[in-house]
Design an enzyme around this catalytic site. Structure first.
Site, PDB file in Angstrom:
ATOM      1  N   MET A   1       0.839  -1.167   0.000  1.00 52.16           N
ATOM      2  CA  MET A   1       0.000   0.000   0.000  1.00 52.16           C
ATOM      3  C   MET A   1       0.889   1.236   0.000  1.00 52.16           C
ATOM      4  O   MET A   1       1.387   1.649   1.033  1.00 52.16           O
ATOM      5  CB  MET A   1      -0.910  -0.022   1.239  1.00 52.16           C
ATOM      6  CG  MET A   1      -1.689   1.234   1.423  1.00 52.16           C
ATOM      7  SD  MET A   1      -2.893   1.197   2.762  1.00 52.16           S
ATOM      8  CE  MET A   1      -1.858   1.076   4.191  1.00 52.16           C
ATOM      9  N   PRO A   2       1.123   1.840  -1.164  1.00 48.53           N
ATOM     10  CA  PRO A   2       1.946   3.050  -1.225  1.00 48.53           C
ATOM     11  C   PRO A   2       1.280   4.224  -0.520  1.00 48.53           C
ATOM     12  O   PRO A   2       0.061   4.408  -0.581  1.00 48.53           O
ATOM     13  CB  PRO A   2       2.064   3.328  -2.725  1.00 48.53           C
ATOM     14  CG  PRO A   2       1.746   2.043  -3.388  1.00 48.53           C
ATOM     15  CD  PRO A   2       0.767   1.351  -2.491  1.00 48.53           C
ATOM     16  N   TYR A   3       2.114   4.999   0.150  1.00 45.91           N
ATOM     17  CA  TYR A   3       1.681   6.214   0.831  1.00 45.91           C
ATOM     18  C   TYR A   3       2.650   7.313   0.419  1.00 45.91           C
ATOM     19  O   TYR A   3       3.863   7.176   0.581  1.00 45.91           O
ATOM     20  CB  TYR A   3       1.722   6.003   2.347  1.00 45.91           C
ATOM     21  CG  TYR A   3       1.577   7.272   3.155  1.00 45.91           C
ATOM     22  CD1 TYR A   3       0.328   7.809   3.423  1.00 45.91           C
ATOM     23  CD2 TYR A   3       2.700   7.935   3.636  1.00 45.91           C
ATOM     24  CE1 TYR A   3       0.194   8.968   4.172  1.00 45.91           C
ATOM     25  CE2 TYR A   3       2.577   9.099   4.380  1.00 45.91           C
ATOM     26  CZ  TYR A   3       1.326   9.613   4.644  1.00 45.91           C
ATOM     27  OH  TYR A   3       1.204  10.757   5.374  1.00 45.91           O
ATOM     28  N   HIS A  41      -2.288   5.848  -1.445  1.00 46.30           N
ATOM     29  CA  HIS A  41      -2.761   6.986  -0.656  1.00 46.30           C
ATOM     30  C   HIS A  41      -1.832   8.175  -0.885  1.00 46.30           C
ATOM     31  O   HIS A  41      -0.614   8.029  -0.825  1.00 46.30           O
ATOM     32  CB  HIS A  41      -2.773   6.629   0.829  1.00 46.30           C
ATOM     33  CG  HIS A  41      -3.681   5.486   1.139  1.00 46.30           C
ATOM     34  ND1 HIS A  41      -4.946   5.671   1.633  1.00 46.30           N
ATOM     35  CD2 HIS A  41      -3.524   4.149   0.999  1.00 46.30           C
ATOM     36  CE1 HIS A  41      -5.522   4.499   1.802  1.00 46.30           C
ATOM     37  NE2 HIS A  41      -4.684   3.556   1.416  1.00 46.30           N
TER      38      HIS A  41
END
Length: 72
Positions: A1-3, A41
Site C-alpha cells: 500500500m503506497p503512501y 494513498h
C-alpha cells in the site's frame, strides 16, 4: 500500500491543483511500481509560510522580499 506525502507552503493551492497532484502521483506509482491505484494513498499537507524555512530565513520573509518558487 503506497503512501505519498506532499508538503507545500500554504499559498492558495486550489482544489483543482491538489486533485491534479493526487491523480498524477497515483498514476506515476501505478505505472512505475505496478501498484493498485485503489491502494495508493496521497496526502497533501500545507505548511504556513512562517513554519517553513530556507537558507536560514522564513519563507514568509522571502516572499515579502519578492523571492518565490515560481518558474522563471
Amino acid at each position: 500500500m503506497p503512501y505519498v506525502k506532499i508538503e507545500v507552503t500554504r499559498e492558495g493551492v486550489s482544489r483543482e491543483k491538489k486533485q491534479a497532484l493526487i491523480k498524477g502521483v497515483t498514476e506515476l506509482i501505478t505505472n512505475v511500481l505496478n501498484k493498485d491505484p485503489h491502494l495508493t494513498h496521497v496526502v497533501i499537507q500545507e505548511i504556513d509560510l512562517d513554519d517553513w524555512g530556507y537558507a536560514g530565513e522564513q519563507v514568509s520573509v522571502l516572499r515579502e522580499n519578492g523571492i518565490t518558487a515560481d518558474k522563471k
